[in-house]
Design an enzyme around this catalytic site. Structure first.
Site, short mmCIF file in Angstrom:
data_model
loop_
_atom_site.label_atom_id
_atom_site.label_comp_id
_atom_site.label_asym_id
_atom_site.label_seq_id
_atom_site.Cartn_x
_atom_site.Cartn_y
_atom_site.Cartn_z
N THR A 182 0.83 -1.21 0.00
CA THR A 182 0.00 0.00 0.00
C THR A 182 0.86 1.25 0.00
O THR A 182 0.43 2.29 -0.50
CB THR A 182 -0.98 0.01 1.18
OG1 THR A 182 -0.29 0.17 2.42
CG2 THR A 182 -1.80 -1.27 1.22
N ASP A 183 2.07 1.18 0.55
CA ASP A 183 3.01 2.29 0.42
C ASP A 183 3.33 2.53 -1.04
O ASP A 183 3.35 3.67 -1.53
CB ASP A 183 4.32 1.97 1.15
CG ASP A 183 4.18 1.95 2.66
OD1 ASP A 183 3.23 2.54 3.18
OD2 ASP A 183 5.05 1.35 3.31
N LEU A 184 3.62 1.45 -1.76
CA LEU A 184 4.02 1.56 -3.16
C LEU A 184 2.85 1.97 -4.05
O LEU A 184 3.03 2.75 -5.00
CB LEU A 184 4.63 0.24 -3.63
CG LEU A 184 5.93 -0.13 -2.90
CD1 LEU A 184 6.30 -1.58 -3.17
CD2 LEU A 184 7.07 0.80 -3.31
N ASP A 453 2.97 7.19 6.44
CA ASP A 453 2.38 6.30 5.47
C ASP A 453 3.43 5.55 4.74
O ASP A 453 3.23 4.43 4.32
CB ASP A 453 1.59 7.14 4.47
CG ASP A 453 2.33 8.40 4.20
OD1 ASP A 453 3.05 8.43 3.24
OD2 ASP A 453 2.24 9.35 4.98
#
Length: 466
Positions: A182-184, A453
């Site tokens: 989800t970071d990427l 995040d």
């Protein structure tokens, strides 16, 4: 860097990299902002990574492993950038930042909502210095809504987005994707948003403020599972099996595993022919895709009984090479980075590092015919470009000396990379997790102050597989 025929006309074939001339100021930490600005650097933008003096981006310290005190994880997020230490607790440093903002195109931060305002680096403040600035504010849950002030990390977002509910084996504990996915995802939305805002600015002359939340960034990627929910169907964990396609999963062979992907009846027939199993499509349980999905366990048993007779490599030759059916091995990360296909494409290269010699680079995948792309700088040492950045903005050496004396670069911020290397910082003294945004600048701000995040708790210990 990709070779092209050179011409002098901007926008014409061989005219250089697409974002040449674009300046990015990146105050973010960890992955969401870091991978975003790496994508922009790959396309030619000048990215100035603004870091906490003496410690830098916490991802520098994410490990083990370390190589001479530096995390290779940090390399993967930091190719092509310059490092500038700025102590944003220092008013002179803020004024210096504002002067940089005047000539910047994109500004990136990933603080928890409210932190940028406390640090005087919010959009309203910076737009007074540059009204056509593109300002990218990344956070866990966005700038509005009841969860806006919560900190959030990849693991949390994987759980709250539904990803973990469909990842793992049935009747077992949910598991996260082995990457900080989800970071990427958020980083890629961020890069997309920044470049589309640049395009809009070319048409209108107007700057932009972009509010990007990790949770919302992830939901559009649910696609197949979201479609099932929209149709009133239940989603569930199925291991490598697929809820709407069969066979589309991992199977065991004599010596390992193979992935087979069948998306239509033509491929199904070709697979059965390659397996020498003409009985399978004749079986009413397996005749059509819907039938196979309904009888997935029985189908798996039949296919694995056949695959047990040969090794993975032997089956790849039979199924993928000879029959042309989509199939592939399950590689380790080392095998993936060193496959003959990746070698042929020139994806893994090397770049000279000022202290480590040549370090590996994973090149980004966009291969333009009429433009160049690629990284032209190694991952920077902490504060390596303190003087260079201001020199390029017209400062004299005497003026830069004065900035150093004023503490703009921190107590030792004017030291060269040998003296200010992030590897010398002690996490006990400067750990981002110990800092409070009220007391610390952006690089200091941990999850309590910054929307980390890009920095999930798994990232904090480099236990996220990345």
């Amino acid at each position: 860097m990709t070779d092209t025929d050179d011409t002098d006309s901007a926008g014409s074939p061989g005219s250089g990299r697409i974002l040449d001339g674009v300046t990015v100021l990146d105050l973010s930490t960890f992955v969401t902002g870091g991978f975003c600005s790496a994508m922009l650097a790959n396309q030619g933008a000048e990215v100035v990574k603004i870091e906490q003096p003496g410690y830098g981006d916490a991802v520098r310290h994410s490990g083990p492993p370390f190589i001479k005190g530096e995390s290779p994880y940090y390399w993967t997020l930091s190719y092509g950038k310059k490092s500038l230490e700025l102590d944003l607790k220092n008013d002179d440093a803020k004024e210096a930042l504002y002067e940089l903002v005047e000539e910047a195109d994109i500004f990136i931060q990933n603080f928890r909502p409210g932190t940028a305002e406390r640090l005087d680096v919010d959009y309203d403040t910076l737009s007074e210095h540059n009204d056509d600035l593109i300002y990218l504010a990344i956070s866990a849950f966005g700038q509005t809504g009841p969860w806006r002030e919560r900190s959030g990390y990849d693991l949390l977002i994987q759980g709250m987005s539904g990803i973990m509910s469909v990842t793992g084996e049935a009747d077992r504990q949910p598991v996260k994707v082995g990457l900080p996915i989800t970071d990427l995802i958020t980083a890629m939305w961020a890069a997309f948003g920044a470049t589309t805002a640049l395009y809009r600015r070319e048409r209108t002359g107007e700057g932009e403020y972009i509010d990007l939340g990790m949770l919302e960034a992830t939901l559009p990627w649910l696609t197949k599972q979201a479609g099932m929910v929209f149709a009133g169907e239940e989603t569930k964990r199925m291991g490598t099996k697929d809820p709407v396609l069969a066979p589309y999963q991992t199977f065991e062979t004599e010596d390992g595993f193979i992935n087979i992907c069948i998306l239509n009846e033509k491929l199904w027939g070709e697979l059965c022919e390659a397996l020498d199993r003409p009985d399978l499509p004749a079986d009413e349980r397996f005749e059509m895709n819907a039938d196979r999905v309904e009888h997935l366990d029985e189908l798996e048993a039949e296919i694995e009984a056949t695959l047990a007779d040969k090794t993975t490599d032997e089956w790849i030759e039979v199924i993928a090479e000879d029959a042309g059916v989509p199939a592939g091995p399950v590689y380790s990360v080392e095998e993936a980075l060193n496959s003959e296909q990746i070698d042929a494409r020139g994806t893994i290269t090397e770049i000279d590092h000022p202290e480590l010699g040549e370090v590996p680079v994973i090149e980004h995948p966009l291969k333009f015919r009429n433009a160049e792309s690629g990284f032209d700088l190694p991952p920077p040492l902490l504060g390596e470009h303190n003087r260079e950045v201001f020199r390029e903005h017209g400062y004299s050496e005497a003026e830069i000396d004065r900035l150093a004396e004023l503490g703009v670069f921190g107590d030792e911020g004017d030291a060269d990379a040998d003296d200010a290397d992030e590897g010398d910082a002690d996490a006990d003294d400067a750990d981002e997790g110990d800092a409070d945004a009220d007391d610390a600048d952006e690089g200091d701000a941990d999850a309590d102050d910054a929307d980390a995040d890009g920095a999930d708790e798994a990232d904090d210990t480099d236990a996220n597989g990345d």
